[in-house]
Design an enzyme around this catalytic site. Structure first.
Site, PDB file in Angstrom:
ATOM      1  N   SER A 192       0.835  -1.202   0.000  1.00 52.91           N
ATOM      2  CA  SER A 192       0.000   0.000   0.000  1.00 52.91           C
ATOM      3  C   SER A 192       0.864   1.244   0.000  1.00 52.91           C
ATOM      4  O   SER A 192       2.065   1.186   0.268  1.00 52.91           O
ATOM      5  CB  SER A 192      -0.935   0.020   1.225  1.00 52.91           C
ATOM      6  OG  SER A 192      -0.184   0.163   2.421  1.00 52.91           O
ATOM      7  N   GLY A 193       0.223   2.358  -0.291  1.00 59.25           N
ATOM      8  CA  GLY A 193       0.897   3.646  -0.238  1.00 59.25           C
ATOM      9  C   GLY A 193       0.001   4.659   0.425  1.00 59.25           C
ATOM     10  O   GLY A 193      -1.220   4.473   0.528  1.00 59.25           O
ATOM     11  N   ARG A 194       0.590   5.753   0.895  1.00 60.19           N
ATOM     12  CA  ARG A 194      -0.223   6.802   1.532  1.00 60.19           C
ATOM     13  C   ARG A 194       0.455   8.152   1.393  1.00 60.19           C
ATOM     14  O   ARG A 194       1.680   8.239   1.293  1.00 60.19           O
ATOM     15  CB  ARG A 194      -0.482   6.501   3.009  1.00 60.19           C
ATOM     16  CG  ARG A 194       0.736   6.247   3.887  1.00 60.19           C
ATOM     17  CD  ARG A 194       1.174   4.832   3.837  1.00 60.19           C
ATOM     18  NE  ARG A 194       2.280   4.528   4.719  1.00 60.19           N
ATOM     19  CZ  ARG A 194       2.172   3.756   5.777  1.00 60.19           C
ATOM     20  NH1 ARG A 194       0.999   3.287   6.141  1.00 60.19           N
ATOM     21  NH2 ARG A 194       3.235   3.455   6.491  1.00 60.19           N
ATOM     22  N   HIS A 213      14.940   5.479   0.651  1.00 63.19           N
ATOM     23  CA  HIS A 213      14.701   4.109   1.069  1.00 63.19           C
ATOM     24  C   HIS A 213      13.850   4.148   2.325  1.00 63.19           C
ATOM     25  O   HIS A 213      14.196   4.821   3.301  1.00 63.19           O
ATOM     26  CB  HIS A 213      16.017   3.389   1.331  1.00 63.19           C
ATOM     27  CG  HIS A 213      15.832   1.933   1.642  1.00 63.19           C
ATOM     28  ND1 HIS A 213      16.537   1.286   2.624  1.00 63.19           N
ATOM     29  CD2 HIS A 213      14.997   1.011   1.113  1.00 63.19           C
ATOM     30  CE1 HIS A 213      16.154   0.019   2.684  1.00 63.19           C
ATOM     31  NE2 HIS A 213      15.219  -0.171   1.764  1.00 63.19           N
ATOM     32  N   ASP A 214      12.738   3.446   2.315  1.00 64.61           N
ATOM     33  CA  ASP A 214      11.773   3.587   3.405  1.00 64.61           C
ATOM     34  C   ASP A 214      12.365   3.286   4.779  1.00 64.61           C
ATOM     35  O   ASP A 214      12.033   3.957   5.760  1.00 64.61           O
ATOM     36  CB  ASP A 214      10.525   2.740   3.156  1.00 64.61           C
ATOM     37  CG  ASP A 214      10.814   1.286   2.787  1.00 64.61           C
ATOM     38  OD1 ASP A 214      11.971   0.857   2.915  1.00 64.61           O
ATOM     39  OD2 ASP A 214       9.874   0.602   2.352  1.00 64.61           O
ATOM     40  N   THR A 215      13.272   2.313   4.848  1.00 61.85           N
ATOM     41  CA  THR A 215      13.873   2.021   6.151  1.00 61.85           C
ATOM     42  C   THR A 215      14.764   3.166   6.627  1.00 61.85           C
ATOM     43  O   THR A 215      14.810   3.466   7.823  1.00 61.85           O
ATOM     44  CB  THR A 215      14.699   0.726   6.106  1.00 61.85           C
ATOM     45  OG1 THR A 215      13.889  -0.313   5.554  1.00 61.85           O
ATOM     46  CG2 THR A 215      15.162   0.317   7.485  1.00 61.85           C
ATOM     47  N   ASN A 244      18.286  -7.885   7.351  1.00 64.71           N
ATOM     48  CA  ASN A 244      16.947  -7.995   6.780  1.00 64.71           C
ATOM     49  C   ASN A 244      16.324  -9.305   7.255  1.00 64.71           C
ATOM     50  O   ASN A 244      16.890 -10.384   7.052  1.00 64.71           O
ATOM     51  CB  ASN A 244      17.025  -8.010   5.254  1.00 64.71           C
ATOM     52  CG  ASN A 244      17.326  -6.647   4.680  1.00 64.71           C
ATOM     53  OD1 ASN A 244      16.429  -5.878   4.400  1.00 64.71           O
ATOM     54  ND2 ASN A 244      18.606  -6.347   4.497  1.00 64.71           N
ATOM     55  N   GLY A 264       4.602  -0.021  10.912  1.00 64.58           N
ATOM     56  CA  GLY A 264       3.278  -0.617  11.101  1.00 64.58           C
ATOM     57  C   GLY A 264       3.285  -1.791  12.050  1.00 64.58           C
ATOM     58  O   GLY A 264       2.323  -2.017  12.793  1.00 64.58           O
TER      59      GLY A 264
END
Length: 467
Positions: free
Chosen positions: A22-24, A245-247, A305, A411
Site C-alpha cells: 500500500s501507499g499513503r 529508502h523507506d527504512t 533484513n 506498522g
C-alpha cells in the site's frame, strides 16, 4: 511555494510513502512544537504478472501520487514540499528519451535464480562484501542487473539511465533525474566507505557505467513540480528527496535519546539493527550476514533484513482475509504449539502457498505441523521473536555494545503480541511506535532541508515530544 516564516504554524510537508502492499500521502505540520500528521490519501499496491514476471505497475502508482496531490489542493493544504520513499533494490531502465525499457520487475520475481553464482564468476562474495558491505540477498540490484544482462542483453544495451523506483517517481514529478544515496546503497554497487558507485564492481560485472547517474544525499532539492503536474494538481511546491529508502526514513524517526539505539523497523520486512558512523565490512560481519546500508547524514544502518510480517500477511490473504491481524494475534496467543521455523529461509520469499511452506518446514524438522489459523500465526510470531533474539545477540557481539532496549517502529509496532514475545525472548525493554515512522522520517528530512529543524538531533527531539 510557501513564503511563511520557518516554523510557522500551517506550513505543510507531504510524505508519499509507498510500500509493497500500500501507499499513503501523509501531511505533516508543526503545532505547539509537536509534529502533527494527517493522512490525505491511501491506495493499494501489489505485484502483478506481466509476461510471466512479477512487476510493479508504475503508471498506476504515479496516477495515485497525482490523485493524492489533487486531494491536498481540494483541502486547501498546499505543501511547502513533497518527497517520496519506497523499498530498495528495484529499478527501471530508461532509454535516451527517458522512457521505460520494459517493465519494473519486482524483487520477488524468480529471474535472479542462479545469479549468485553468475556474479561470483566476476567478483567473489568476500571481495564484494569487503567493498560494499551489503548483505547477500538474491534480490539485490547487482543480481537483478546480472539477470537482465544474461537474459535480456538488448535491454541493457539500449539503456541510457538506471533509476531506482523513488528516483524515477521523483523524476516524473520534477523532471530532474538524480539518484538518492540511501536507496542506491541497497544495490550492492556502492563503495561503503566513499558513498559512491563502485567502479571496479560495475566494471567486473560488465554493466555499462553510463547508466549510473549522479548520487545525491537525502535533503537534496530537485526543483519544483513540472508545469504539467502543476496544471493538473492546481498548485506548485518543491520536490525534495527524503531518505528515499523507506527504512532509512523510518530510522530517522526512531524516538530514542541515544545516538546508537537498537531498532526494528517492522513491516513487510523487519529491519533490525543499529546506527553506526562507519561501516563494518569485516569477514565476521559478512559471516553474520549483516548489511551496511546508507542512512541520513551518511550514517550507516548496520542491520539484518528479516522476513518480517510478510509471512502473516500472506497467511491472512490465503485464509480469505476472514480474520483481522488482531484476531490472528489473539488466536496465536491461545495456541500451545511451539514449532519454530527459519523466517529467513528462501522458501518463504515468494511461495505459491505460505501455509504449505510453513507446514512443510515444520514437518521436515520433525516439529508439530500447524493447521489452524491460530497455530499458523503462533509459529510465525514466535519464530520472528526468536530471530529477533538471535539477531540482537549477534549485534551485541559484533558491535561490542550491550543494548537494554529495542525501539520498534513502523506498522508492525502495533502488533502487541509480537512486541510482548520480543520482550520475553530478548529480555529487553521494548518501546513501540511511531507506527508511521517512515512518513515521519520523510517529513523530517524535508523540514531540515527547509530550515524548520537545524539537524536530525533536533528533529528526533520533536518526534519524541510528538508521540
Amino acid at each position: 511555494m510557501s513564503n511563511l516564516d520557518p516554523k510557522a504554524k500551517g506550513d505543510f510537508f507531504l510524505a508519499i510513502d509507498i510500500g509493497a502492499s500500500s501507499g499513503r500521502h501523509m501531511l505533516g505540520h508543526l503545532e505547539d512544537g509537536r509534529l502533527v500528521l494527517t493522512e490525505i490519501h491511501r491506495f493499494h499496491n501489489e505485484m502483478t504478472k506481466h509476461n510471466n514476471q512479477l512487476t510493479w505497475d508504475i503508471k498506476a502508482l504515479f496516477d495515485e501520487i497525482v490523485t493524492g496531490l489533487k486531494k491536498c489542493a481540494e483541502l486547501g493544504k498546499h505543501p511547502v514540499s513533497v518527497g517520496i520513499d519506497t523499498w530498495g533494490v528495484d529499478f527501471v531502465l530508461l532509454d535516451k528519451d527517458m522512457n521505460m525499457i520494459g517493465p519494473a520487475v519486482a524483487y520477488r520475481d524468480n529471474r535472479t535464480e542462479g545469479m549468485y553464482e553468475e556474479v561470483a564468476t566476476h567478483i567473489s562474495d568476500k571481495d564484494l562484501y569487503a567493498r560494499t558491505g551489503i548483505q547477500k540477498m538474491i534480490f539485490n540490484t547487482i543480481y537483478q542487473l546480472m539477470a537482465v544482462k544474461k537474459h535480456s542483453p538488448k535491454m541493457l544495451a539500449q539503456a541510457h539511465k538506471l533509476l531506482f523506483l523513488p528516483d524515477y517517481l521523483h523524476y516524473l514529478l520534477s523532471g530532474v533525474a538524480l539518484t538518492e544515496y540511501t536507496v542506491a546503497s541497497t544495490s550492492g554497487l556502492i563503495t561503503a566507505k566513499s558513498h559512491t558507485w563502485d567502479e571496479e564492481v560495475i566494471a567486473a560485472c560488465g554493466y555499462p557505467r553510463h547508466i549510473f547517474g549522479e548520487i545525491v544525499p537525502p535533503g537534496t532539492t530537485l526543483g519544483e513540480l513540472t508545469p504539467d503536474i502543476q496544471q493538473e494538481v492546481g498548485f506548485n511546491c518543491k520536490v525534495i528527496m527524503p531518505a528515499s529508502h523507506d527504512t532509512a526514513s523510518a530510522v530517522m524517526a526512531v524516538p530514542a535519546d541515544t545516538d546508537k539505539p537498537l531498532y526494528i523497523s517492522s513491516g513487510t520486512w523487519s529491519l533490525m539493527g543499529v546506527e553506526r558512523p562507519n561501516p563494518d565490512c569485516s569477514p565476521a560481519s559478512q559471516a553474520g550476514n549483516f548489511t551496511n546500508e546508507g542512512g541520513y547524514g551518511y550514517r550507516f544502518r548496520y542491520l539484518r533484513n528479516i522476513m518480517g510480517l510478510w509471512m502473516i500477511q500472506c497467511v491472512k490473504k490465503e485464509l480469505g482475509d476472514q480474520y483481522t491481524y488482531a484476531q490472528l494475534c489473539d488466536m496465536a496467543e491461545d495456541s500451545p504449539i511451539d514449532s519454530i521455523v527459519d523466517v529467513n529461509a528462501s522458501n518463504f520469499l515468494a511461495p505459491d502457498s505460505m501455509v504449505l511452506a510453513i507446514q512443510t518446514a515444520c514437518a521436515k524438522t520433525g516439529q508439530a505441523v500447524p493447521h489452524t489459523p491460530g497455530e499458523l500465526a503462533a509459529v510465525i510470531y514466535n519464530s520472528l521473536a526468536i530471530c529477533y533474539r538471535n539477531t540482537a545477540r549477534e549485534l551485541e557481539d559484533l558491535t561490542g555494545q550491550a543494548y537494554d532496549a529495542i525501539y520498534i517502529v513502523g506498522g508492525g509496532s502495533n502488533a502487541e503480541y509480537l512486541n510482548n514475545l520480543t520482550a520475553k525472548h530478548t529480555g529487553k525493554t521494548v518501546h513501540s511506535g511511531p507506527s508511521e515512522a517512515t512518513a515521519i522520517g520523510n517529513i523530517a528530512a524535508q523540514m531540515i532541508a527547509n530550515g524548520y529543524f537545524t539537524d536530525l538531533q533536533e528533529a528526533r527531539a520533536c518526534i519524541r515530544k510528538s508521540i
